[in-house]
Design a protein around this motif. Structure first.
Motif, PDB file in Angstrom:
ATOM      1  N   SER A  92     -11.603   7.994   1.633  1.00  0.00           N
ATOM      2  CA  SER A  92     -10.192   7.667   1.363  1.00  0.00           C
ATOM      3  C   SER A  92     -10.311   6.272   0.487  1.00  0.00           C
ATOM      4  CB  SER A  92      -9.250   7.335   2.518  1.00  0.00           C
ATOM      5  OG  SER A  92      -8.693   6.207   2.373  1.00  0.00           O
ATOM      6  N   GLU A 128      -0.766   4.053   7.463  1.00  0.00           N
ATOM      7  CA  GLU A 128       0.029   5.613   7.611  1.00  0.00           C
ATOM      8  C   GLU A 128       0.117   6.224   8.830  1.00  0.00           C
ATOM      9  OE1 GLU A 128      -2.276   7.211   3.587  1.00  0.00           O
ATOM     10  OE2 GLU A 128      -2.437   8.298   5.457  1.00  0.00           O
ATOM     11  N   MET A 171       0.709  -1.320   0.005  1.00  0.00           N
ATOM     12  CA  MET A 171      -0.005   0.002  -0.079  1.00  0.00           C
ATOM     13  C   MET A 171       0.825   1.193  -0.049  1.00  0.00           C
ATOM     14  SD  MET A 171      -3.244  -0.837   2.354  1.00  0.00           S
ATOM     15  CE  MET A 171      -4.475   0.353   1.610  1.00  0.00           C
ATOM     16  N   LEU A 172       2.234   1.249   0.329  1.00  0.00           N
ATOM     17  CA  LEU A 172       2.888   2.351   0.709  1.00  0.00           C
ATOM     18  C   LEU A 172       4.270   2.590   0.350  1.00  0.00           C
ATOM     19  CD1 LEU A 172       1.638   3.084   4.411  1.00  0.00           C
ATOM     20  CD2 LEU A 172       0.637   4.146   2.353  1.00  0.00           C
ATOM     21  N   ARG A 173       4.638   1.354   0.001  1.00  0.00           N
ATOM     22  CA  ARG A 173       5.950   1.425  -0.487  1.00  0.00           C
ATOM     23  C   ARG A 173       6.137   0.581  -2.016  1.00  0.00           C
ATOM     24  NH1 ARG A 173       5.241   1.106   4.878  1.00  0.00           N
ATOM     25  NH2 ARG A 173       6.633   1.987   6.228  1.00  0.00           N
ATOM     26  N   CYS A 174       5.136   0.792  -2.612  1.00  0.00           N
ATOM     27  CA  CYS A 174       5.524   0.215  -4.069  1.00  0.00           C
ATOM     28  C   CYS A 174       4.611   0.893  -4.916  1.00  0.00           C
ATOM     29  CB  CYS A 174       4.483  -1.274  -3.785  1.00  0.00           C
ATOM     30  SG  CYS A 174       4.439  -2.071  -5.400  1.00  0.00           S
ATOM     31  N   GLU A 175       5.287   0.998  -6.067  1.00  0.00           N
ATOM     32  CA  GLU A 175       4.793   2.132  -7.202  1.00  0.00           C
ATOM     33  C   GLU A 175       4.101   0.965  -8.311  1.00  0.00           C
ATOM     34  OE1 GLU A 175       7.880   4.540  -8.711  1.00  0.00           O
ATOM     35  OE2 GLU A 175       7.974   5.351  -6.700  1.00  0.00           O
ATOM     36  N   ARG A 213       0.064  13.229   5.804  1.00  0.00           N
ATOM     37  CA  ARG A 213      -0.737  12.960   7.038  1.00  0.00           C
ATOM     38  C   ARG A 213      -1.137  14.033   7.910  1.00  0.00           C
ATOM     39  NH1 ARG A 213       2.610   8.547   9.286  1.00  0.00           N
ATOM     40  NH2 ARG A 213       4.210   9.991   8.759  1.00  0.00           N
ATOM     41  N   GLY A 216       6.160   6.047 -12.376  1.00  0.00           N
ATOM     42  CA  GLY A 216       6.164   6.163 -11.117  1.00  0.00           C
ATOM     43  C   GLY A 216       7.444   7.226 -10.544  1.00  0.00           C
ATOM     44  N   ASN A 244      -5.709   1.617   5.607  1.00  0.00           N
ATOM     45  CA  ASN A 244      -4.749   2.320   4.982  1.00  0.00           C
ATOM     46  C   ASN A 244      -4.313   3.442   6.082  1.00  0.00           C
ATOM     47  OD1 ASN A 244      -3.287   3.958   3.304  1.00  0.00           O
ATOM     48  ND2 ASN A 244      -4.991   4.576   1.808  1.00  0.00           N
ATOM     49  N   LEU A 261      -0.800   5.782  -5.619  1.00  0.00           N
ATOM     50  CA  LEU A 261      -0.368   4.262  -6.312  1.00  0.00           C
ATOM     51  C   LEU A 261       1.143   4.455  -6.793  1.00  0.00           C
ATOM     52  CD1 LEU A 261      -3.752   3.652  -8.000  1.00  0.00           C
ATOM     53  CD2 LEU A 261      -2.786   2.700  -6.030  1.00  0.00           C
ATOM     54  N   ARG A 262       1.708   5.550  -7.073  1.00  0.00           N
ATOM     55  CA  ARG A 262       2.917   5.736  -7.978  1.00  0.00           C
ATOM     56  C   ARG A 262       3.967   6.227  -7.070  1.00  0.00           C
ATOM     57  NH1 ARG A 262      -1.412   5.853 -10.651  1.00  0.00           N
ATOM     58  NH2 ARG A 262      -1.480   4.712 -12.779  1.00  0.00           N
ATOM     59  N   CYS A 263       4.118   6.048  -5.753  1.00  0.00           N
ATOM     60  CA  CYS A 263       4.965   6.743  -4.801  1.00  0.00           C
ATOM     61  C   CYS A 263       5.370   5.748  -3.742  1.00  0.00           C
ATOM     62  CB  CYS A 263       4.401   8.096  -4.362  1.00  0.00           C
ATOM     63  SG  CYS A 263       5.329   8.779  -3.349  1.00  0.00           S
ATOM     64  N   GLU A 264       6.584   5.811  -3.473  1.00  0.00           N
ATOM     65  CA  GLU A 264       6.931   5.106  -2.195  1.00  0.00           C
ATOM     66  C   GLU A 264       7.238   5.776  -1.166  1.00  0.00           C
ATOM     67  OE1 GLU A 264      10.131   2.286  -3.575  1.00  0.00           O
ATOM     68  OE2 GLU A 264       8.522   1.307  -5.046  1.00  0.00           O
ATOM     69  N   TYR A 265       6.669   5.786   0.030  1.00  0.00           N
ATOM     70  CA  TYR A 265       6.872   6.642   1.271  1.00  0.00           C
ATOM     71  C   TYR A 265       7.874   5.938   2.130  1.00  0.00           C
ATOM     72  CZ  TYR A 265       2.770   9.017  -0.539  1.00  0.00           C
ATOM     73  OH  TYR A 265       1.872   9.710  -1.215  1.00  0.00           O
ATOM     74  N   VAL A 266       9.258   6.172   1.645  1.00  0.00           N
ATOM     75  CA  VAL A 266      10.327   5.614   2.554  1.00  0.00           C
ATOM     76  C   VAL A 266      11.505   6.569   2.435  1.00  0.00           C
ATOM     77  CG1 VAL A 266      11.424   3.743   2.679  1.00  0.00           C
ATOM     78  CG2 VAL A 266       9.677   3.517   1.048  1.00  0.00           C
ATOM     79  N   MET A 307       5.030  12.057   2.803  1.00  0.00           N
ATOM     80  CA  MET A 307       4.003  11.448   3.583  1.00  0.00           C
ATOM     81  C   MET A 307       3.565  12.290   4.794  1.00  0.00           C
ATOM     82  SD  MET A 307       2.188   8.955   4.318  1.00  0.00           S
ATOM     83  CE  MET A 307       2.305   7.049   4.120  1.00  0.00           C
TER      84      MET A 307
END
Lengths: 204, 204
Positions: free
Chosen positions: B172, A180, A114-118, B131, B28, A176, B115-120, B127
């Motif tokens: 969401s 988050e 959900m959060l670490r994948c494009e 939030r 991405g 989600n 969907l096209r972003c990795e929150y790392v 993020m």
DNA sequence: TTGCATACATACAATCATGAATGTATACAG
DNA sequence: CTGTATACATTCATGATTGTATGTATGCAA
């Protein structure tokens, strides 16, 4: 560095997937190199390429280890045509949320997805699988709400389709949010509470 | 080439952000190079590095162009302490969904962020902003539900906090689903319908 | 016991991507 | 009219990653 037995090969495969989970979680899928995964599993890239074609195959295998069980929960729920479809549904949803709270592996993988994948280009295949899974879930939901509707157990302003879509959105939104905000959102408490209120509203 | 006037510099900056939107959406965030963005904007990487420090700054600028308006909708909603908080809230939520449906840019950017972003790592800053935005939204929701609660407009099984969390999760989840399934999910229809049913259930 | 397939490790070539350094033409201030 | 900061373009060095090719030791079948 020699050929291992089949059992040991399976162990390294699992070690690679475990390592992938950790590294994906920390650095995101796109930014982790196969070398990082190999190191985390205490092997070299040779082992990685032996077991998997590329990163996407690792990702697929990783998500395959996890998502099907969740789907299974819903299959199990839909199998027994019960007299209390709404209660069953509520319970199944609660259980599903609890699994994410308690099963750290599932939590990590879902968080990765959900959060670490494009979801782009070659990774879109993974998304397709998620989509299918979600659609089947939605179908089950809708069937159960339809059952309830026929038995006059649904509020009139909740047509089955709307109820199904809303429930799924609610679930996905709750998960989600908990991923988050892992610190200040308690899915174990809020999830069941929201579901209880929702189902109380839905039923006649 | 040569130094442009300030207006033209601003134009190239916008062109870069527009290009970033397109390329991020297609490939991405992690997998697009600054060169790709530059090419899409018909400049070179020199221009990119002139206007932005790195990819993250581009991403922030891109999301800053977009997300604040949505937040504004909610601010606007909360400003006037109305006699019909639930109706206001429902309308604001509907409007917000409609904006995503009609405003293609917003849709693209939200899709990138979901969907096209990795929150790392370094991207975690983005993020954080999301939030915060969501938390402020939740606060507004909760305040309005509390108002409604005091005026006995809420069903007793919907404490304000639960209602707020559920509504946010619902929103969401709906947006998420519409971005995952742009083809066979009609947010413009299902969104307002789900919201209407939800609000009908919530109010006494 | 031989021989082959297995389960990796190692080495290599090629390809980007990045950041910094440098170049450069021009808008604009004085 | 001149100098300087601006708004980029170009070049370069470096590192990272990938896929493949090759090496190699061993389990196991015949």
């Amino acid at each position: 560095m020699a050929r291992r037995t089949k059992d040991e090969a399976e162990k390294t495969r699992n070690a690679l997937l475990n390592a992938a989970e950790k590294v994906f979680y920390k650095h995101g899928v796109a930014r982790t190199s196969l070398e990082q995964i190999a190191r985390a599993a205490k092997v070299t890239r040779g082992a990685v390429y032996w077991h998997f074609r590329d990163k996407i195959e690792i990702c697929e295998a990783m998500s395959n280890r996890i998502f099907l069980p969740q789907e299974d929960v819903l299959e199990h729920l839909a199998s027994n045509a019960s007299a209390t479809p709404l209660d069953d549904l509520q319970k199944a949803c609660c259980d599903s949320l609890k699994l994410i709270v308690t099963d750290k592996r599932r939590q990590r993988v879902v968080s990765i997805l959900m959060l670490r994948c494009e979801y782009v280009e070659d990774m879109a295949a993974i998304m397709d699988r998620r989509r299918d899974c979600k659609n089947r879930m939605l179908d089950r939901f809708q069937r159960l709400f339809t059952q309830a509707h026929k038995r006059k157990m649904l509020q009139p302003h909740w047509p089955p389709q709307l109820a199904a879509v809303s429930l799924q959105a609610l679930m996905s939104g709750l998960i989600n949010r908990s991923l988050e905000n892992p610190k200040d959102f308690d899915l174990a408490k809020m999830g069941p509470a929201c579901l209880a209120a929702f189902f109380k509203s839905v039923q006649a």
